[in-house]
Scaffold this motif. Structure first.
Motif, PDB file in Angstrom:
ATOM      1  N   ASP A 115       0.873  -1.172   0.000  1.00 52.76           N
ATOM      2  CA  ASP A 115       0.000   0.000   0.000  1.00 52.76           C
ATOM      3  C   ASP A 115       0.909   1.220   0.000  1.00 52.76           C
ATOM      4  N   ASN A 116       1.100   1.813  -1.153  1.00 52.14           N
ATOM      5  CA  ASN A 116       2.034   2.934  -1.271  1.00 52.14           C
ATOM      6  C   ASN A 116       1.561   4.159  -0.486  1.00 52.14           C
ATOM      7  N   ALA A 117       0.266   4.335  -0.372  1.00 57.10           N
ATOM      8  CA  ALA A 117      -0.264   5.489   0.364  1.00 57.10           C
ATOM      9  C   ALA A 117       0.079   5.404   1.843  1.00 57.10           C
ATOM     10  N   LYS A 118       0.216   4.183   2.345  1.00 57.27           N
ATOM     11  CA  LYS A 118       0.530   3.977   3.761  1.00 57.27           C
ATOM     12  C   LYS A 118       1.987   3.602   3.987  1.00 57.27           C
ATOM     13  N   ASN A 119       2.782   3.568   2.927  1.00 61.32           N
ATOM     14  CA  ASN A 119       4.187   3.129   3.040  1.00 61.32           C
ATOM     15  C   ASN A 119       4.266   1.775   3.729  1.00 61.32           C
ATOM     16  N   ALA A 120       3.382   0.880   3.333  1.00 57.56           N
ATOM     17  CA  ALA A 120       3.269  -0.399   4.025  1.00 57.56           C
ATOM     18  C   ALA A 120       3.424  -1.574   3.068  1.00 57.56           C
ATOM     19  N   VAL A 121       3.900  -2.659   3.628  1.00 62.17           N
ATOM     20  CA  VAL A 121       4.001  -3.916   2.900  1.00 62.17           C
ATOM     21  C   VAL A 121       3.418  -5.009   3.784  1.00 62.17           C
ATOM     22  N   TYR A 122       2.781  -5.977   3.142  1.00 59.39           N
ATOM     23  CA  TYR A 122       2.126  -7.054   3.867  1.00 59.39           C
ATOM     24  C   TYR A 122       2.580  -8.402   3.311  1.00 59.39           C
ATOM     25  N   LEU A 123       2.502  -9.410   4.142  1.00 53.48           N
ATOM     26  CA  LEU A 123       2.797 -10.770   3.703  1.00 53.48           C
ATOM     27  C   LEU A 123       1.617 -11.642   4.142  1.00 53.48           C
ATOM     28  N   GLN A 124       0.836 -12.060   3.153  1.00 58.33           N
ATOM     29  CA  GLN A 124      -0.267 -12.968   3.423  1.00 58.33           C
ATOM     30  C   GLN A 124       0.251 -14.393   3.264  1.00 58.33           C
ATOM     31  N   MET A 125       0.187 -15.150   4.339  1.00 59.54           N
ATOM     32  CA  MET A 125       0.734 -16.507   4.347  1.00 59.54           C
ATOM     33  C   MET A 125      -0.407 -17.500   4.540  1.00 59.54           C
ATOM     34  N   ASN A 126      -0.598 -18.347   3.551  1.00 64.94           N
ATOM     35  CA  ASN A 126      -1.628 -19.383   3.605  1.00 64.94           C
ATOM     36  C   ASN A 126      -0.986 -20.765   3.556  1.00 64.94           C
ATOM     37  N   SER A 127      -1.758 -21.758   3.932  1.00 69.43           N
ATOM     38  CA  SER A 127      -1.269 -23.153   3.905  1.00 69.43           C
ATOM     39  C   SER A 127       0.094 -23.274   4.571  1.00 69.43           C
ATOM     40  N   LEU A 128       0.203 -22.711   5.745  1.00 68.86           N
ATOM     41  CA  LEU A 128       1.492 -22.684   6.441  1.00 68.86           C
ATOM     42  C   LEU A 128       1.958 -24.077   6.807  1.00 68.86           C
ATOM     43  N   LYS A 129       3.275 -24.232   6.773  1.00 71.11           N
ATOM     44  CA  LYS A 129       3.922 -25.495   7.082  1.00 71.11           C
ATOM     45  C   LYS A 129       4.890 -25.296   8.247  1.00 71.11           C
ATOM     46  N   PRO A 130       5.211 -26.341   8.986  1.00 69.84           N
ATOM     47  CA  PRO A 130       6.175 -26.194  10.089  1.00 69.84           C
ATOM     48  C   PRO A 130       7.505 -25.610   9.629  1.00 69.84           C
ATOM     49  N   GLU A 131       7.908 -25.897   8.407  1.00 66.73           N
ATOM     50  CA  GLU A 131       9.179 -25.365   7.903  1.00 66.73           C
ATOM     51  C   GLU A 131       9.118 -23.875   7.594  1.00 66.73           C
ATOM     52  N   ASP A 132       7.952 -23.262   7.709  1.00 70.76           N
ATOM     53  CA  ASP A 132       7.831 -21.808   7.561  1.00 70.76           C
ATOM     54  C   ASP A 132       8.162 -21.084   8.869  1.00 70.76           C
ATOM     55  N   THR A 133       8.386 -21.839   9.921  1.00 66.83           N
ATOM     56  CA  THR A 133       8.713 -21.247  11.217  1.00 66.83           C
ATOM     57  C   THR A 133       9.997 -20.445  11.147  1.00 66.83           C
ATOM     58  N   GLY A 134       9.975 -19.269  11.745  1.00 68.41           N
ATOM     59  CA  GLY A 134      11.170 -18.440  11.785  1.00 68.41           C
ATOM     60  C   GLY A 134      10.821 -17.014  12.157  1.00 68.41           C
ATOM     61  N   VAL A 135      11.849 -16.191  12.214  1.00 70.30           N
ATOM     62  CA  VAL A 135      11.653 -14.766  12.433  1.00 70.30           C
ATOM     63  C   VAL A 135      11.572 -14.093  11.064  1.00 70.30           C
ATOM     64  N   TYR A 136      10.516 -13.354  10.863  1.00 70.82           N
ATOM     65  CA  TYR A 136      10.273 -12.687   9.591  1.00 70.82           C
ATOM     66  C   TYR A 136      10.635 -11.211   9.721  1.00 70.82           C
ATOM     67  N   TYR A 137      11.403 -10.742   8.738  1.00 74.70           N
ATOM     68  CA  TYR A 137      11.859  -9.358   8.733  1.00 74.70           C
ATOM     69  C   TYR A 137      11.358  -8.644   7.484  1.00 74.70           C
ATOM     70  N   CYS A 138      10.868  -7.443   7.650  1.00 78.26           N
ATOM     71  CA  CYS A 138      10.561  -6.649   6.474  1.00 78.26           C
ATOM     72  C   CYS A 138      11.776  -5.786   6.124  1.00 78.26           C
ATOM     73  N   ASN A 139      11.848  -5.468   4.863  1.00 76.80           N
ATOM     74  CA  ASN A 139      12.990  -4.736   4.322  1.00 76.80           C
ATOM     75  C   ASN A 139      12.489  -3.730   3.306  1.00 76.80           C
ATOM     76  N   ALA A 140      13.114  -2.574   3.249  1.00 76.98           N
ATOM     77  CA  ALA A 140      12.705  -1.581   2.267  1.00 76.98           C
ATOM     78  C   ALA A 140      13.908  -0.784   1.790  1.00 76.98           C
ATOM     79  N   ASP A 141      13.910  -0.523   0.510  1.00 78.10           N
ATOM     80  CA  ASP A 141      14.938   0.309  -0.130  1.00 78.10           C
ATOM     81  C   ASP A 141      14.350   1.716  -0.192  1.00 78.10           C
ATOM     82  N   ILE A 142      14.861   2.599   0.677  1.00 78.38           N
ATOM     83  CA  ILE A 142      14.233   3.901   0.884  1.00 78.38           C
ATOM     84  C   ILE A 142      15.191   5.025   0.558  1.00 78.38           C
ATOM     85  N   ILE A 143      14.659   6.037  -0.109  1.00 79.76           N
ATOM     86  CA  ILE A 143      15.401   7.269  -0.321  1.00 79.76           C
ATOM     87  C   ILE A 143      14.934   8.280   0.720  1.00 79.76           C
ATOM     88  N   SER A 144      15.860   8.754   1.497  1.00 80.81           N
ATOM     89  CA  SER A 144      15.539   9.692   2.571  1.00 80.81           C
ATOM     90  C   SER A 144      15.416  11.112   2.052  1.00 80.81           C
TER      91      SER A 144
END
Length: 120
Positions: A71-100
């Motif tokens: 959502d560019n208006a909100k400067n936001a990113v989302y990750l919709q995760m379906n059919s999750l598996k045990p191997e999806d376990t972990g720490v999830y990090y968001c990342n952005a390439d930003i010009i200040s």
């Protein structure tokens, strides 16, 4: 600039979760945004990314199950995760390439990480 991630938690295999990440601060423009994850004992890996124009790219292991949205208006990113598996376990990090606005320089910014645990 700051990235704030949220939405992690414990879910059973086959379930769904939605992660959110919002950027704030002195932002001129956000180029690509992405989600990475790091499982216990493993290196951080790219889960999926989305360009400023909406082009997405996914790791083979999550194709067809995960969707990166933006959502560019909100400067936001989302990750919709379906059919999750045990191997999806972990720490999830968001990342952005930003010009200040302040420096007019491109910088990679990272969120603080949110834990996703998928039980079998």
């Amino acid at each position: 600039v700051q990235l704030q991630a949220s939405g992690g938690g414990l879910v059973q295999a086959g379930g769904s979760l939605r992660l959110s990440c919002a950027a704030s601060g002195s932002i001129f423009r956000i180029n690509s945004m992405a989600w990475y994850r790091q499982a216990p004992g493993k290196q951080r890996e790219l889960v999926g990314s989305i360009s400023s124009g909406g082009t997405t790219n996914y790791a083979d292991s999550v194709k067809g199950r995960f969707t990166v949205l933006r959502d560019n208006a909100k400067n936001a990113v989302y990750l919709q995760m379906n059919s999750l598996k045990p191997e999806d376990t972990g720490v999830y990090y968001c990342n952005a390439d930003i010009i200040s606005i302040v420096t007019i320089a491109r910088t990679d910014w990272w969120g603080q990480g949110t834990l996703v645990t998928v039980s079998s």
